[in-house]
Motif scaffolding. Structure first.
Motif, PDB file in Angstrom:
ATOM      1  N   SER A 190      -2.281  12.570   0.922  1.00  4.87           N
ATOM      2  CA  SER A 190      -1.010  12.047   0.708  1.00  4.87           C
ATOM      3  C   SER A 190       0.283  13.577   0.573  1.00  4.87           C
ATOM      4  N   VAL A 243       0.678  -0.848   0.150  1.00  2.00           N
ATOM      5  CA  VAL A 243      -0.158  -0.183   0.003  1.00  2.00           C
ATOM      6  C   VAL A 243       0.868   1.407   0.063  1.00  2.00           C
ATOM      7  N   ASP A 300      -6.948   5.020  -0.670  1.00  2.00           N
ATOM      8  CA  ASP A 300      -6.412   4.226  -1.128  1.00  2.00           C
ATOM      9  C   ASP A 300      -7.192   2.631  -0.369  1.00  2.00           C
TER      10      ASP A 300
END
Length: 252
Positions: free
Chosen positions: A229, A20, A94
């Protein structure tokens, strides 16, 4: 190209972390001179945990926030701090695995060192653990609702909790940009605390409309995280501290 300086973890599957986030897993390291973790109380306290109690030794950037908050607001700050991990997990794009990583980190950093605080206000650990395992949208929503309910019972001064969350966020952000590298995990942890501060302010404004003047400074604070992010060039720590001071002024 962005150079990453990630914090590492052992309690989350190494395979999941690599797939991930591209990170390897090992124990988070303490900064030199940092105090050792304090053990969580074996029984739930009758009232709020006093300043300097269990739980403040999780993330280094959070220490001063707990030591500087009034004793009657410490329990609420613990709960709101953990809520930040669930809020950023809920917001990220995500998928459930990434959400589970973030919530698991929150359980390690903000729940495990001070679990008695949560049980004292009736927060069901199983609800939190389920969300930290699955990362599903439904489980995250249930966990956040449980934390919100616990916050309502914890009491304390909402302004002190907002200040504490902003200080946690700012303290964690100090580790985002170091020696030209970017730590994507610390970036998300600091953003989570900022999101929890925004939620705390929104709740406080409903009870005290005079605090609405802090909404614009809070929005400007959140805007310093331009993406969920870490970007190539994050805001500087100085920018975050400056905007944190404006929030402090607005709620004082």
């Amino acid at each position: 190209m962005i150079r990453l300086r990630p914090k590492h973890w052992t309690s989350v599957s190494a395979a999941v972390l690599i797939s991930v986030t591209g990170l390897s897993a090992c124990t988070p390291k303490k900064e030199a001179g940092a105090s050792s973790d304090q053990a969580a109380p074996s029984a739930a306290p009758a009232g709020p945990v006093a300043a300097g109690g269990a739980g403040e030794a999780g993330e280094t950037g959070a220490h001063s926030a707990y030591s500087g908050i009034p004793a009657d607001s410490v329990s609420a700050l613990h709960i709101a701090h953990l809520r930040g991990f669930f809020l950023i997990a809920q917001a990220q794009k995500d998928g459930p695995e990434a959400a589970a990583i973030l919530t698991s980190q929150g359980m390690i950093e903000a729940y495990d060192p001070s679990s008695a605080v949560f049980s004292a206000v009736g927060i069901d650990q199983a609800v939190l653990r389920k969300a930290a395992t699955s990362g599903s949208a439904a489980d995250l929503k249930a966990a956040i609702a449980a934390l919100d309910s616990g916050l309502a019972k914890a009491g304390g001064d909402p302004k002190a909790v907002i200040r504490g969350l902003v200080e946690i966020s700012s303290g964690l952000y100090k580790g985002v940009v170091v020696d030209g590298g970017v730590d994507p995990i610390e970036y998300q942890h600091s953003l989570g605390a900022a999101l929890s501060a925004k939620a705390a302010l929104a709740a406080a404004v409903k009870a005290n409309p005079q605090l609405a003047g802090a909404s614009a400074p809070m929005d400007a604070f959140i805007a310093l995280w331009p993406a969920l992010s870490a970007p190539e060039k994050p805001a500087s720590h100085g920018q975050v501290l400056a905007q944190a001071s404006r929030i402090e002024l607005a709620i004082s």
